[in-house]
Design a protein around this motif. Structure first.
Motif, mmCIF file in Angstrom:
data_model
loop_
_atom_site.group_PDB
_atom_site.id
_atom_site.type_symbol
_atom_site.label_atom_id
_atom_site.label_comp_id
_atom_site.label_asym_id
_atom_site.label_seq_id
_atom_site.Cartn_x
_atom_site.Cartn_y
_atom_site.Cartn_z
ATOM 1 N N THR A 96 0.835 -1.197 0.000
ATOM 2 C CA THR A 96 0.000 0.000 0.000
ATOM 3 C C THR A 96 0.870 1.247 0.000
ATOM 4 O O THR A 96 1.798 1.363 0.802
ATOM 5 N N PHE A 97 0.558 2.166 -0.883
ATOM 6 C CA PHE A 97 1.264 3.446 -0.957
ATOM 7 C C PHE A 97 0.301 4.543 -0.521
ATOM 8 O O PHE A 97 -0.740 4.761 -1.160
ATOM 9 N N LYS A 98 0.631 5.205 0.568
ATOM 10 C CA LYS A 98 -0.204 6.294 1.060
ATOM 11 C C LYS A 98 0.258 7.617 0.452
ATOM 12 O O LYS A 98 1.007 7.634 -0.520
ATOM 13 N N GLU A 99 -0.158 8.711 1.031
ATOM 14 C CA GLU A 99 0.015 10.036 0.424
ATOM 15 C C GLU A 99 1.453 10.341 -0.006
ATOM 16 O O GLU A 99 1.689 10.880 -1.089
ATOM 17 N N ASP A 100 2.428 9.995 0.842
ATOM 18 C CA ASP A 100 3.823 10.311 0.533
ATOM 19 C C ASP A 100 4.471 9.305 -0.412
ATOM 20 O O ASP A 100 5.620 9.504 -0.823
ATOM 21 N N GLY A 101 3.762 8.243 -0.756
ATOM 22 C CA GLY A 101 4.384 7.163 -1.512
ATOM 23 C C GLY A 101 4.019 7.102 -2.978
ATOM 24 O O GLY A 101 4.524 6.229 -3.693
ATOM 25 N N PHE A 102 3.147 7.990 -3.465
ATOM 26 C CA PHE A 102 2.786 7.941 -4.880
ATOM 27 C C PHE A 102 2.508 9.347 -5.404
ATOM 28 O O PHE A 102 2.180 10.269 -4.662
ATOM 29 N N ASP B 221 14.245 6.700 -8.192
ATOM 30 C CA ASP B 221 13.754 6.383 -6.852
ATOM 31 C C ASP B 221 12.263 6.057 -6.875
ATOM 32 O O ASP B 221 11.608 6.052 -5.836
ATOM 33 N N PHE B 222 11.715 5.813 -8.063
ATOM 34 C CA PHE B 222 10.304 5.458 -8.159
ATOM 35 C C PHE B 222 10.100 4.484 -9.326
ATOM 36 O O PHE B 222 10.976 4.308 -10.185
ATOM 37 N N ILE B 223 8.920 3.843 -9.342
ATOM 38 C CA ILE B 223 8.513 2.978 -10.451
ATOM 39 C C ILE B 223 7.394 3.696 -11.196
ATOM 40 O O ILE B 223 6.384 4.068 -10.590
ATOM 41 N N LEU B 224 7.552 3.899 -12.477
ATOM 42 C CA LEU B 224 6.519 4.556 -13.273
ATOM 43 C C LEU B 224 5.580 3.496 -13.851
ATOM 44 O O LEU B 224 5.974 2.669 -14.676
ATOM 45 N N CYS B 225 4.341 3.516 -13.396
ATOM 46 C CA CYS B 225 3.335 2.546 -13.848
ATOM 47 C C CYS B 225 2.282 3.252 -14.708
ATOM 48 O O CYS B 225 1.764 4.296 -14.319
ATOM 49 N N GLU B 226 1.998 2.668 -15.848
ATOM 50 C CA GLU B 226 0.909 3.131 -16.694
ATOM 51 C C GLU B 226 -0.271 2.186 -16.508
ATOM 52 O O GLU B 226 -0.090 0.972 -16.377
ATOM 53 N N TYR B 227 -1.475 2.735 -16.501
ATOM 54 C CA TYR B 227 -2.631 1.928 -16.120
ATOM 55 C C TYR B 227 -3.815 2.198 -17.030
ATOM 56 O O TYR B 227 -3.867 3.194 -17.769
ATOM 57 N N ASP B 228 -4.791 1.296 -16.956
ATOM 58 C CA ASP B 228 -6.051 1.438 -17.689
ATOM 59 C C ASP B 228 -7.182 1.015 -16.763
ATOM 60 O O ASP B 228 -7.208 -0.129 -16.289
ATOM 61 N N THR B 229 -8.110 1.918 -16.482
ATOM 62 C CA THR B 229 -9.232 1.609 -15.588
ATOM 63 C C THR B 229 -10.430 1.044 -16.327
ATOM 64 O O THR B 229 -11.436 0.701 -15.708
ATOM 65 N N VAL C 160 -12.838 11.352 -9.983
ATOM 66 C CA VAL C 160 -12.901 11.145 -8.538
ATOM 67 C C VAL C 160 -12.431 12.391 -7.806
ATOM 68 O O VAL C 160 -11.655 13.202 -8.330
ATOM 69 N N ALA C 161 -12.914 12.547 -6.569
ATOM 70 C CA ALA C 161 -12.574 13.725 -5.779
ATOM 71 C C ALA C 161 -11.156 13.657 -5.229
ATOM 72 O O ALA C 161 -10.443 14.652 -5.201
ATOM 73 N N ASP C 162 -10.731 12.472 -4.817
ATOM 74 C CA ASP C 162 -9.420 12.377 -4.166
ATOM 75 C C ASP C 162 -8.982 10.918 -4.138
ATOM 76 O O ASP C 162 -9.751 10.047 -3.751
ATOM 77 N N VAL C 163 -7.738 10.647 -4.564
ATOM 78 C CA VAL C 163 -7.158 9.311 -4.456
ATOM 79 C C VAL C 163 -6.319 9.279 -3.192
ATOM 80 O O VAL C 163 -5.339 10.014 -3.065
ATOM 81 N N GLN C 164 -6.706 8.425 -2.233
ATOM 82 C CA GLN C 164 -6.052 8.397 -0.932
ATOM 83 C C GLN C 164 -4.918 7.389 -0.857
ATOM 84 O O GLN C 164 -3.922 7.616 -0.167
ATOM 85 N N GLN C 165 -5.081 6.259 -1.537
ATOM 86 C CA GLN C 165 -4.064 5.208 -1.499
ATOM 87 C C GLN C 165 -3.978 4.524 -2.858
ATOM 88 O O GLN C 165 -4.938 4.525 -3.631
ATOM 89 N N VAL C 166 -2.819 3.950 -3.128
ATOM 90 C CA VAL C 166 -2.627 3.085 -4.285
ATOM 91 C C VAL C 166 -2.050 1.769 -3.782
ATOM 92 O O VAL C 166 -1.139 1.774 -2.946
#
Length: 417
Positions: free
Chosen positions: A116-122, A145-153, A162-168
């Motif tokens: 889980t990545f919280k606010e400081d992690g993504f 220092d990060f992994i770049l992920c491309e996604y499809d919902t 969405v109003a706010d993404v809290q975690q990934v």
């Protein structure tokens, strides 16, 4: 009425190149290592003190371990929080047949853990459908220092809405990586002014029974029980001396995903059926003390352990809220809804003459026992129910089943054999 609620949106990883997958594998196996070190720490403290350490002291100890810096600090904390919660849940069960949380390893191999990545992690870029996931200090390789992920919902949902993404979360589904975005979503929920009510009784054999007064619905839990039996056998057959094998871990994850989908499909259908009948309030039985009230035997306790009634309750509640339907929790133990006649109020165990059949010696009511309980739930918000239902809807409810081919709930006559 504008409503803000929490949702999890699942997305597929589209740039699943070797380097990205390798980095995600590395993070997830580091998560398993943190879990295992924390699990060993709990065991050591438990052996010396007889107590399970609280989450706070466990985090303080783990922060001094080398593996802690394999992940972003908040991600490491999330793993310890999950382990601590699992131990507390196991301890509260007080079930001699239940095992405490185990190690995430098989021999020298560590399975992939959800991270889980919280606010400081993504860092999220919804315009280009990209998210940057932070590596821990120990895993930074000088290139990034990060992994770049491309996604499809998919076509039905977009994170731009969405109003706010809290975690990934990165989640290994057994074949490939998925991304789960935990979001605050703003929806326009209708305000229901209807005075119609429904009662819902939750159970194990029949997952739910619903009464809307002149109509009742029954939701058998056959699909859920079949999965529980099959995947539990898969786990036992592949359990090794060094903990669960990769196949056993797969079986547990598969069972969990299928159960979660079943409960979402079930709660969605219950709320849709109530909304289509213009229901304004749903009274749901809450068997909150059932696990502590008595010993149900080895097999009975195991079935109770698998019974995710709190999850189903919460699913019904938030889905109803979106439709503007109010949900009331009813303490069914206090009201003795399972042994009380919904017609005359007589309370006696003998009225349940056999599994699924309720016959009242006082007034002659003949009913499905779960539907009788559901009508008792409804009576908590509707004091004067309709009469003369002895051989009507309470005795012959409409049966709705989970269709494994479509993943949806449908009337029995529409389900393929």
């Amino acid at each position: 009425m504008n409503l803000v609620t929490t949702r999890t949106i699942t997305a597929t990883l589209t740039n699943d190149r070797e380097g990205v997958v390798r980095d995600l594998n590395s993070l997830s196996r580091s998560g398993s290592k943190i879990w295992n070190v924390a699990r060993w720490t709990i065991s050591r403290i438990w052996d010396h003190t007889g107590e399970i350490p609280d989450e706070g002291p466990l985090k303080s100890y783990m922060k001094n371990q080398q593996c802690w810096k394999d992940l972003n600090s908040q991600s490491s904390q999330a793993i310890v929080e999950e382990l601590s919660g699992a131990f507390q849940s196991w301890f509260k069960q007080d079930d001699p047949d239940a095992n405490p949380p185990g190690y995430r390893k098989h021999g020298d191999d560590r399975p992939r853990s959800t991270v889980t990545f919280k606010e400081d992690g993504f860092k999220l870029d919804t315009k280009h459908q990209q998210v940057r996931l932070s590596k821990g200090n120990n895993l930074k390789d000088g290139w990034s220092d990060f992994i770049l992920c491309e996604y499809d919902t998919g076509p039905d949902v977009a994170l731009t809405d969405v109003a706010d993404v809290q975690q990934v979360r990165i989640v290994w589904n057994g074949d490939h990586w998925d991304l789960h975005f935990v979001c605050k979503v703003s929806i326009d929920a209708e305000d229901s002014t209807s005075e119609k009510t429904a009662g819902v009784d939750l159970g194990i054999c029949n997952t739910a029974a619903v009464s809307v007064g002149d109509n009742t619905l029954l939701y058998p839990g056959n699909a859920l029980k079949e999965d529980a039996h099959y995947f539990r056998q898969e786990e036992y057959d592949t359990e090794g001396e060094n903990g669960p094998s990769n196949h056993a871990e797969w079986a547990r994850q598969k069972k969990s995903r299928r159960q979660d989908h079943f409960l979402h499909a079930l709660s969605k259908d219950i709320v849709e059926q109530c909304a289509s009948r213009d229901v304004g309030t749903i009274a749901v039985g809450h068997p909150k003390n059932i696990r502590a009230d008595e010993d149900w035997g080895r097999h009975g306790n195991k079935r109770l352990h698998d019974w995710a009634f709190k999850t189903l309750l919460s699913h019904i509640e938030y889905k109803a809220e979106e439709r503007g339907i109010e949900v009331e929790w009813v303490d069914e133990y206090e009201l003795a809804t399972s042994i009380t006649c919904c017609e005359c109020g007589m309370k006696t165990d003998s009225n349940r003459v056999e599994r699924g059949l309720y016959v009242c010696d006082e007034c002659g009511l003949v009913a499905n026992s779960d539907c009788n309980a559901a009508e008792n739930m409804r009576a908590t918000v509707t004091p004067n129910p309709s009469r003369d239902r002895s051989n009507g809807c309470l005795a012959q409810p409409s049966v709705r089943l989970f269709d494994k081919q479509t993943g949806r709930i449908a009337p029995r006559e529409q389900i393929r054999p």
